[in-house]
Write a protein that holds these residues in place. Structure first.
Motif, PDB file in Angstrom:
ATOM      1  N   ASP A  85       0.747  -1.321  -0.106  1.00 51.11           N
ATOM      2  CA  ASP A  85      -0.037   0.009  -0.154  1.00 51.11           C
ATOM      3  C   ASP A  85       0.820   1.316  -0.063  1.00 51.11           C
ATOM      4  O   ASP A  85       0.473   2.428  -0.541  1.00 51.11           O
ATOM      5  CB  ASP A  85      -0.962   0.057   1.164  1.00 51.11           C
ATOM      6  N   SER A  86       2.015   1.234   0.741  1.00 50.66           N
ATOM      7  CA  SER A  86       2.869   2.357   0.699  1.00 50.66           C
ATOM      8  C   SER A  86       3.311   2.851  -0.669  1.00 50.66           C
ATOM      9  O   SER A  86       3.286   4.003  -1.127  1.00 50.66           O
ATOM     10  CB  SER A  86       3.961   2.153   1.976  1.00 50.66           C
ATOM     11  N   SER A  87       3.909   1.775  -1.369  1.00 50.55           N
ATOM     12  CA  SER A  87       4.222   2.253  -2.508  1.00 50.55           C
ATOM     13  C   SER A  87       3.383   2.572  -3.705  1.00 50.55           C
ATOM     14  O   SER A  87       3.935   3.285  -4.396  1.00 50.55           O
ATOM     15  CB  SER A  87       5.455   1.132  -3.139  1.00 50.55           C
ATOM     16  N   THR A  88       2.330   1.909  -3.469  1.00 45.12           N
ATOM     17  CA  THR A  88       1.199   2.327  -4.454  1.00 45.12           C
ATOM     18  C   THR A  88       0.631   3.740  -4.364  1.00 45.12           C
ATOM     19  O   THR A  88       0.475   4.361  -5.124  1.00 45.12           O
ATOM     20  CB  THR A  88       0.137   1.199  -4.054  1.00 45.12           C
ATOM     21  N   LEU A  89       0.355   4.072  -2.775  1.00 49.72           N
ATOM     22  CA  LEU A  89       0.148   5.253  -2.584  1.00 49.72           C
ATOM     23  C   LEU A  89       0.995   6.356  -2.941  1.00 49.72           C
ATOM     24  O   LEU A  89       0.766   7.515  -3.290  1.00 49.72           O
ATOM     25  CB  LEU A  89      -0.086   5.503  -1.026  1.00 49.72           C
ATOM     26  N   LEU A  90       2.505   5.962  -2.809  1.00 49.04           N
ATOM     27  CA  LEU A  90       3.398   6.985  -2.950  1.00 49.04           C
ATOM     28  C   LEU A  90       3.349   7.483  -4.302  1.00 49.04           C
ATOM     29  O   LEU A  90       3.555   8.573  -5.053  1.00 49.04           O
ATOM     30  CB  LEU A  90       4.774   6.695  -2.566  1.00 49.04           C
ATOM     31  N   ILE A  91       3.640   6.352  -5.190  1.00 46.23           N
ATOM     32  CA  ILE A  91       3.702   6.537  -6.936  1.00 46.23           C
ATOM     33  C   ILE A  91       2.334   7.227  -7.440  1.00 46.23           C
ATOM     34  O   ILE A  91       2.602   7.827  -8.468  1.00 46.23           O
ATOM     35  CB  ILE A  91       4.144   5.011  -7.392  1.00 46.23           C
TER      36      ILE A  91
END
Length: 457
Positions: free
Chosen positions: A240-246
């Motif tokens: 979820d973190s990388s998805t939200l960031l990108i």
């Protein structure tokens, strides 16, 4: 096999990856110390040694006002084309601060280079110094790293030096828009994105943004993504973190994405791969390797250890070194240490001066070990010509910075690697973890001469 940059045999792999093609190791070591570097797209290509590179670097800064005068009549599209190869939509990703020391920040910078490729943004190569990658540091990116190797890792990503990014921002008539994103730790199981209202003045001066001509106004967007860094250890690229960031970064229409990274953990993949180091650092490591032939590398960081226990620790280490000599026939030792731990120890008026005797006693015990030769970076006068050229500043005096990078490479290539027990040394910091991971991969090769991965004395 991991994608970590390793040495199949120490010299062969370094030659394959990090040295110019068709150059033999022996002849390369016999050259003058002025190491040949591969210029970047954004630096003039008329220098053939690190000294001349530094001359160029100094000249760029000393004559920046003249260059600005010459370029101030360029249109914004001409300025864009000059610095990012596009007449419009000149967009940058600038990781101006990393909370971790170089070994961690190195990997994070590689991660964000991958993100820059996803976002089709030019990656700004942040300055370096004192084992940090930060915009306020004095040395260009190539002082630590091999940019040619980085380009090979990301052939579709455009890179620009921090200095050229600064020139681009100053020569633009219409000042570029920005979005500031702060990656911070939070205990929540899910990442949190929030808008923040910073006090602009401290932000611009603390991070040296005052030397860039950026548009910090009410239009600038400031955000924070709070991530539980412990959760990152248990997830992969789809988290979820990388998805939200990108997704958040892809939605941005700002010309400049400024990122402050306080996470301390990788956002995308869990990998130990790092950006390869500059040729002049590799060359110093090879010089030590050739001089020592077979050797034991000892990592002994004394910071945080009870000083009164150090003499006994030294006795234990001395016994271990003698045992290794008897079993493996290795009598040369390379010591990577933070001794003397602080200049305050040598100040008779310091509250810590009474501890000096314990550090000195430990070193005397170690140096008196029978039939063992103790060496360190000081023994080899590492980066001697480079120090004379730049000046004997903290980058060379301290135990971090370029000296720490050198020690790490020398430790990776050692026949035998030692670190201390819990009461004598830090147990598993980033330095040790990097050495362990690299030596573990190196041991998988049939011609590996490693006698161990890591042992405690």
């Amino acid at each position: 096999m991991s994608d970590i940059m390793l040495f199949t045999s120490y010299e062969d792999e370094l030659q394959r990856i990090l040295l110019p093609q068709n150059v033999q190791i022996n002849s390369y070591l016999e050259e003058d110390y002025n190491t040949k570097l591969i210029p970047t797209d954004t630096y003039p290509n008329n220098y053939d040694s690190y000294d001349s590179y530094l001359d160029l670097y100094d000249d760029l800064y000393e004559n920046i006002n003249i260059k600005e005068f010459d370029e101030k009549f360029l249109s914004d599209s001409e300025v864009n084309k000059k610095y990012c190869k596009k007449e419009k939509d000149c967009r940058f990703l600038f990781i101006y601060y990393h909370s971790g020391q170089e070994s961690k920040a190195n990997i994070h910078l590689k991660t964000f280079s991958h993100i820059a490729g996803i976002l089709d943004r030019t990656m700004v190569l942040t300055n370096v110094g004192r084992s940090r990658i930060e915009s306020c540091n004095q040395f260009p990116f190539e002082f630590y790293y091999n940019l040619n190797a980085l380009r090979n890792l990301f052939p579709k990503v455009n890179f620009i030096s921090q200095l050229d990014f600064e020139n681009w921002s100053r020569n633009r008539f219409k000042k570029p828009t920005i979005q500031h994103l702060h990656l911070s730790h939070d205990d929540s199981l899910m990442p949190i994105l929030e808008q923040v209202n910073p006090i602009i003045e401290p932000v611009t001066h603390i991070n040296c943004f005052n030397k860039f001509d950026l548009k910090f106004d009410n239009i600038a967007k400031f955000q924070r993504i709070s991530i539980n860094s412990e959760v990152l250890l248990q997830v992969n690229d789809g988290n979820d973190s990388s998805t939200l960031l990108i997704k958040n970064l892809m939605d941005s229409d700002a010309e400049i994405l400024l990122i402050k990274d306080d996470i301390g953990k990788e956002i995308l993949t869990q990998t130990h791969s790092a950006i390869p180091y500059a040729n002049h650092i590799i060359k110093e490591a090879l010089r030590i390797k050739v001089a020592l032939k077979s050797y034991v590398a000892v990592y002994w960081r004394m910071e945080g250890v009870n000083p009164k226990s150090l003499p006994e620790c030294a006795k234990q280490l001395s016994n271990t070194l003698q045992y290794i000599r008897e079993i493996h026939g290795i009598s040369n030792v390379y010591l990577s240490t933070d001794y003397p731990i602080s200049t305050e120890l040598n100040d008779p008026f310091s509250q810590f001066s009474h501890l000096t005797e314990y550090y000195n006693q430990a070193m005397k015990i170690l140096n008196s070990t029978t039939d063992i030769n103790i060496y360190s970076r000081i023994s080899f006068d590492t980066f001697g010509k480079l120090r004379n050229r730049i000046g004997n500043n903290d980058e060379f005096i301290a135990t971090d910075g370029v000296q720490r990078i050198l020690d790490r490479i020398v430790c990776i290539g050692a026949d035998y690697f030692l670190s201390g027990p819990a009461n004598c040394c830090e147990q598993l910091n980033t330095f040790i973890r990097t050495v362990i991971n690299a030596r573990n991969e190196l041991s998988k090769f049939d011609d590996s001469e490693l006698q161990n991965i890591i042992s405690r004395w």
